[in-house]
Design an enzyme around this catalytic site. Structure first.
Site, PDB file in Angstrom:
ATOM      1  N   HIS C 240      11.076  70.533  39.351  1.00 52.96           N
ATOM      2  CA  HIS C 240      10.630  71.248  40.541  1.00 52.96           C
ATOM      3  C   HIS C 240       9.771  72.391  40.036  1.00 52.96           C
ATOM      4  CE1 HIS C 240      10.688  73.465  44.265  1.00 52.96           C
ATOM      5  NE2 HIS C 240      11.336  72.488  44.856  1.00 52.96           N
ATOM      6  N   ARG C 262       4.675  77.214  48.641  1.00 54.99           N
ATOM      7  CA  ARG C 262       3.340  76.808  48.199  1.00 54.99           C
ATOM      8  C   ARG C 262       2.601  76.136  49.346  1.00 54.99           C
ATOM      9  NH1 ARG C 262       3.363  72.681  44.782  1.00 54.99           N
ATOM     10  NH2 ARG C 262       5.566  72.327  45.070  1.00 54.99           N
TER      11      ARG C 262
END
Ligand SMILES: Cc1cc2nc3c(=O)[nH]c(=O)nc-3n(C[C@H](O)[C@H](O)[C@H](O)COP(=O)(O)OP(=O)(O)OC[C@H]3O[C@@H](n4cnc5c(N)ncnc54)[C@H](O)[C@@H]3O)c2cc1C
Ligand code: HEM
Ligand code: SF4
Ligand code: F3S
Ligand code: FES
Lengths: 244, 109, 584, 113
Positions: C240, C262
């Site tokens: 991740h 993000r």
């Protein structure tokens, strides 16, 4: 940077060792900039007391395994920063109150979960997996009320904070009743009256004195006091209707 | 569903007591402000059906309310549980009722 | 004395209480309520493992316009044609029934649209918004509801029991039971069972930075490996891109900061304060997990790092109040840890998240050892080279349920208790007793060395030299671990003893990961070889299969069967199932 | 004995409520008894007057009034918590209830003394 070992600022940490007849023992633990109470306990296990017992799993406040009494208050230790609780560089870490101690910082959570089940803390289905899902409006007030209490991580912090739990062994406690409240508001449940009956037994919702220590300490912001009050009103209404 | 009933009784009696107590306290305040002596007060309550009803209700509510509260306290702060406790607090309710009604009689009759 | 064993007997023994284990217990009892079912788990039932930690949600094709075929194509394309297709099909197909079971029968609260229908959100790598969720705490909801039902069903509970050896029958006819340690007393327990489910959930906790819960240490895979069961796709470890970084002294480090940061437009900045993602990919911060992880790692390797050796994530340009509202959970968590996510910069680092590889298993969850079934993250083959966010919990609950039914049928078909192979029990005891016989050794130091070795050499960017070094290094670590001792005092709830055993499992499985990574001379999905950066021919896709024997690890490259769809084809007209690349 | 977890207004209010209730429950029968007894017989009124003039009795009666006020305030707080469907301002309410009753008690004390 993470290592302030050079200056060696130290914490004075008292930790409960043993079971019911245990005692506090003191350790000196290096202070770090990023350090939770769970990290302090871990440091002691890794560096000073290999046989130290404690419980944790997720380390991010989701599993509700790591709760302990920190300077007298029940808290989730994986998300309690030392800076927030160390008074004068001192910590006192004890097993969660109101539960039997197994060893050191690990308690037996069985009574907590048994009471959860006793409060009929589980869904009774009205539909099977072969049927479409019930449409439920998120604006529906009952759904909103249930939603407000559903994200409980069963950490037992509220259970440890509640004096009535300590005073009356039969009291189901805030978390179990909070779960019952979410069920009593769930239109998909087949036997909501059964939930109300379960929480009207001796030790049920009427035993709560609205102390509010549960809502005061719940780490995820759940308000069992409000839910239990709701159950009190609901059970009274059911009592008047002769449904209890 | 004993607990639910007791809870109902206690909260209902509390709701009843609230205005009664307020009035009672108001009366006392008024009496003090007005410099009334106990004698003067009694003079007004004597023979009044209103005050007899008022204090009768007060006594009745208190005789329900206090023993239930006492039962909770004893259950939680002592090891006393079960039938004997229920009987004892029930007895206390009767005692309160009897003493209370006698006092009401004395003040208003 | 300490080798005394208490023996118990049950029809079905389930190892682990994540989505797979709990679902299996319920389904076994639905198939036959008279079965005696036992769950043995390292933590408390429902309160450990990673299913509980699921944030994003659960992928399932429900919405009009979406289809099982589309979900399937996304899974295959996302998995870079490496998944075993019949397993992937079963996942996407059964997920539809499973989500209905979770909502209707177990009472899960899934978020709704204003019209009362189920809300499904977008998740990386998918051509349709199909992720069912409860806020960003979906796992808590699913596991709490499962746990409540399991309590009510009269399942026997062996909580805080650690499985240490799968014990076969003396006559070799299948599994006979499982050797465990009752962690609370420190004593051994042998549980005889007609059928056993391995649902201990893998978990790449051997990396310096990792997301899974602390109870996971690849024990299940390690036990399976010792029984000679094949593991596939083990080189496929998903990272991740944004784990919290707060130094190695805190358990906060490595925990996930959600992808949505993000997706919403958060910036990644290197130690010089420069936005670097655009140098690596036109989508910048919104590129897929693997691309962002590699880019961050490259920045780190080039030395442009933050004080703790990572990069920063910055959200402030989106308006601190806005961020605080939209990502409440994340902002609060960072604040608890002493960081200001909404208004400041938080250090992040890629973090090992999930293992696509695992024990080879069949459509009915059977393994090569009769009577032993497997489900969930312990298994390999469903996700291939990359797991889509949201397919993990679907995987564990779908196959957990299947396994429950299969085990019930297996018992009904006449499975019986078998006499155990005493040698295996003795060997298991020997392994567990080892630290008490050894002297000295610094466990913390060993752990740190394992973490760094795996991170540096078997991590995000790999090459032959590094992987070979890792193989040697792992051998050294195993030897040193076997010399590292523990005082034999109080064995009850002795976490350091369990740390020792965790390390052994982690080292064993690390070696499998490294050897599979060495064998795969191409780059795809989570596996990136700097010396072989090309993906190679999809038509000739082969998967790795590692087995262990007396002679050591053996590796095979096995061709993938395109039993449903071949590269270049699609089940959806005019589309290759190509998913969008944005992170959200 | 006072655990850190108890140190919040709600808990103090509950303790105040309980202690005042307890004291009331013990005082009330005595109060009734005294009222009843004092008024028996012919010289009831005179006796009563003389009796209530005694400082100790006066103090006890004032105490009773005080307790009643306190208990009333705290009791209203509980009733509001349980029967008014206010959800969010609950914490505030808990503190307000506690504060208000103490204030009411003090006010009363000042007025009467
Ligand atoms: C932070 C995080 C976020 C995630 N988010 C998502 C998401 O949004 N969507 C998604 O689909 N997937 C997500 N995943 C992945 C998902 O959690 C897993 O794929 C899935 O839940 C695994 O389920 P499982 O039942 O196989 O294992 P787990 O749920 O991990 O359970 C394993 C169980 O086995 C027990 N165990 C381990 N070793 C032993 C032993 N030796 N003896 C006895 N018991 C043992 C453990 O204690 C635990 O109870 C996430 C994972 C993490 C870590
Ligand atoms: C003025 C009106 C009154 C109100 C509004 C009131 C209200 C209440 C309420 C709501 C409770 C329940 C508290 C709980 O369970 O947590 C309670 C408890 C109690 N009340 Fe009252 N009450 C009043 C008058 C009285 C009187 C006159 C007496 C005494 C004779 C009394 C004695 C008690 C006792 C002993 C308790 C138990 C306290 C506890 O459980 O902690 N109350 N009261
Ligand atoms: S209500 Fe809050 S404190 Fe109580 S168990 Fe649930 S999460 Fe923990
Ligand atoms: S602390 Fe206890 S008394 Fe009631 S309001 Fe909370 S459960
Ligand atoms: S370790 Fe899971 S809540 Fe703290």
């Amino acid at each position: 940077m993470q290592d302030t070992a050079e200056t060696e600022e130290m914490l004075e940490v008292e930790i409960w060792r043993g079971a019911e007849d245990g005692a506090l023992r003191t350790y000196r633990v290096p202070r770090r900039e990023s350090q939770t109470v769970l990290d302090v306990v871990t440091w002691v296990q890794r560096n000073a007391e290999p046989a130290l017992a404690y419980r944790f799993a997720c380390r991010v406040g989701m599993c509700g395994s790591c709760a302990m009494q920190v300077n007298g208050k029940p808290r989730w230790t994986c998300r309690t920063h030392v800076a927030k609780v160390a008074e004068g560089g001192k910590l006192r870490i004890e097993p969660l109150a109101n539960l039997p101690k197994i060893k050191d910082l690990a308690t037996d959570m069985a009574p907590f979960f048994e009471k959860w089940a006793e409060a009929r803390g589980r869904h009774e289905p009205t539909r099977t997996r072969h049927e479409p899902m019930a449409p439920v409006s998120p604006e529906n007030p009952a759904r909103a009320a249930a939603n407000a209490g559903i994200e409980c991580i069963n950490c037992a912090v509220c259970y440890a904070a509640c004096d009535v739990v300590g005073w009356d062994g039969s009291y189901l406690g805030p978390a179990a009743l909070n779960r019952a409240w979410t069920l009593a508001n769930d239109e998909r449940d087949a036997d909501r009256c059964g939930v109300l009956r379960a929480v009207s037994q001796s030790g049920g919702c009427h035993t709560c004195h609205s102390h509010g220590s549960c809502v005061e300490h719940c780490p995820v912001g759940i308000n069992p006091t409000a839910g239990i009050a709701g159950l009190k009103r609901m059970t009274l209404a059911a009592l008047m209707r002769g449904e209890l | 569903m004993l607990e639910a009933r007791l809870y109902l009784l206690q909260r209902a009696s509390a709701m009843l007591l609230a205005p009664l107590v307020l009035l009672h306290l108001g009366l006392i305040l008024y009496a003090i402000e007005g410099g009334l002596s106990a004698g003067e007060i009694l003079g007004r309550t004597k023979g009044s059906l209103f005050w007899a009803g008022f204090y009768g209700l007060f006594v009745l509510a208190a005789a329900l309310h206090a023993p239930i509260g006492l039962r909770n306290i004893l259950r939680e702060w002592t090891h006393w549980r079960g039938r004997s406790l229920d009987l004892a607090t029930g007895g206390f309710a009767l005692l309160l009722l009897a003493l209370g009604l006698r006092a009401v009689w004395a003040v208003t009759a | 004395m300490s080798r005394d064993i208490e023996t118990l007997r049950t029809d079905i023994l389930i190892i682990g209480s994540g989505g797979a284990g709990l679902m299996a217990a319920l389904h076994a009892l639905q198939a036959d309520p008279d079965l005696d079912v036992t769950i043995a788990v390292k933590g408390l039932i429902g309160k450990c493992g990673c299913t509980r930690m699921v944030q994003g949600g659960y992928n399932v094709a429900l919405a009009p316009g979406d289809s099982v075929e589309r979900h399937f194509m996304d899974t295959i394309v996302g998995g870079k044609w490496l998944p075993r297709q019949d397993l992937a099909w079963k996942l996407v197909d059964k997920a539809v029934e499973r989500i209905h079971e979770l909502e209707n029968e177990l009472g899960c609260f899934f978020d709704r649209n204003p019209d009362g229908s189920l809300h499904q959100k977008a998740f990386a790598g998918q051509s349709f918004d199909r992720t069912v969720h409860k806020g960003d705490l979906t796992g808590i909801e699913i596991v709490n509801r499962l746990m409540e039902q399991v309590w009510a069903r009269g399942v026997n509970k062996l909580e805080e029991h650690r499985a240490i050896e799968l014990v076969p029958a003396r006559d070799g006819s299948g599994i006979a039971g499982v050797l465990l340690i009752d962690m609370r007393t420190g004593r051994y327990r042998y549980v005889e069972a007609k059928a056993v489910l391995l649902a201990s959930g893998g978990g790449p906790t051997m990396y310096l930075y990792h997301t899974p819960s602390g109870d996971k240490a690849c024990d299940g895979m390690g036990m399976a490996l010792r029984r000679g069961l094949p593991l596939r796709d083990m080189e496929m470890v998903q990272f991740h891109p944004t784990g919290l970084l707060a130094g190695t002294d805190t358990r906060m480090t490595g925990t996930v900061l959600e992808e949505g940061l993000r997706g919403a437009g958060g910036y990644l900045l290197n130690g010089d304060g420069e936005r670097f993602m655009t140098r690596y990919h036109p989508h910048g911060e919104r590129a897929t997990r693997d691309i962002v992880s590699r880019a961050i790692y490259a920045e780190m390797r080039d030395g442009r790092t933050t004080p703790n050796g990572g990069v920063y994530i910055e959200m402030a340009h989106l308006g601190p109040e806005n961020v605080a509202k939209r990502f409440k959970g994340m902002v609060e968590r960072c604040a608890d840890c002493g960081f200001d996510l909404a208004g400041g910069r938080v250090e992040v680092v890629p973090t090992a998240h999930y293992m696509m590889g695992g024990v080879e298993f069949e459509l009915d969850c059977a393994t090569a050892l009769p009577g032993l079934f497997a489900a969930g993250e312990d298994c390999g083959g469903v996700h291939g080279a990359n797991r889509l966010g949201g397919n993990g919990v679907a995987n564990s609950t779908v196959f957990g349920g299947v396994a429950g039914e299969s085990m019930a049928a297996f018992v009904k078909a006449g499975a019986s208790w078998k006499e155990a192979d005493r040698n295996v029990i003795e060997a298991g005891l020997d392994r567990a007793e080892r630290p008490f016989a050894a002297k000295g050794g610094d466990l913390s130091h060993l752990r740190e060395r394992l973490w760094r070795l795996m991170w540096d050499k078997v991590g995000i960017l790999r090459d032959r030299a590094g992987l070979s070094e890792a193989m040697t290094g792992l051998g050294d670590l195993r030897a040193e671990l076997h010399e590292a001792g523990l005082a034999d005092g109080d064995r009850s709830f002795n976490l350091t003893w369990h740390d020792w055993m965790n390390l052994e499992s982690q080292i064993d499985i690390s070696a499998v990961i490294a050897s599979a990574a060495l064998a795969r001379e191409d780059s795809r999905g989570a596996h990136y070889r700097e010396d072989f950066p090309e993906t190679g021919s999809l038509e000739e896709t082969r998967f790795t299969r590692v087995t262990q024997s007396e002679a050591g690890l053996a590796l095979e490259m096995v061709p993938v069967e395109f039993s449903i769809v071949a590269p270049g084809q699609s089940l959806i007209e005019d589309e290759a199932g190509a998913p969008p690349t944005a992170a959200e | 004995m006072i655990r850190a977890s108890r140190n919040h207004p709600g808990w103090w209010a509950a303790l105040g409520h309980r202690l005042s209730g307890l004291a009331l429950a013990l005082f009330l029968p005595a109060h009734f008894l005294v009222l009843g007894l004092a008024l028996e017989g012919d010289a009831a009124l005179d006796g009563m007057l003389a009796w209530t003039d005694r400082p100790l009795v006066k103090l006890a009666e004032w105490g009773l009034v005080m307790l009643l006020t306190l208990h009333l305030g705290f009791g209203l707080r509980v009733l509001a918590l349980e029967f008014l469907p206010w959800r969010d301002p609950l914490k505030v309410l808990i503190s307000l209830g506690a504060g208000a009753s103490v204030l009411a008690g003090l006010l009363f004390w000042i007025m009467v003394s």
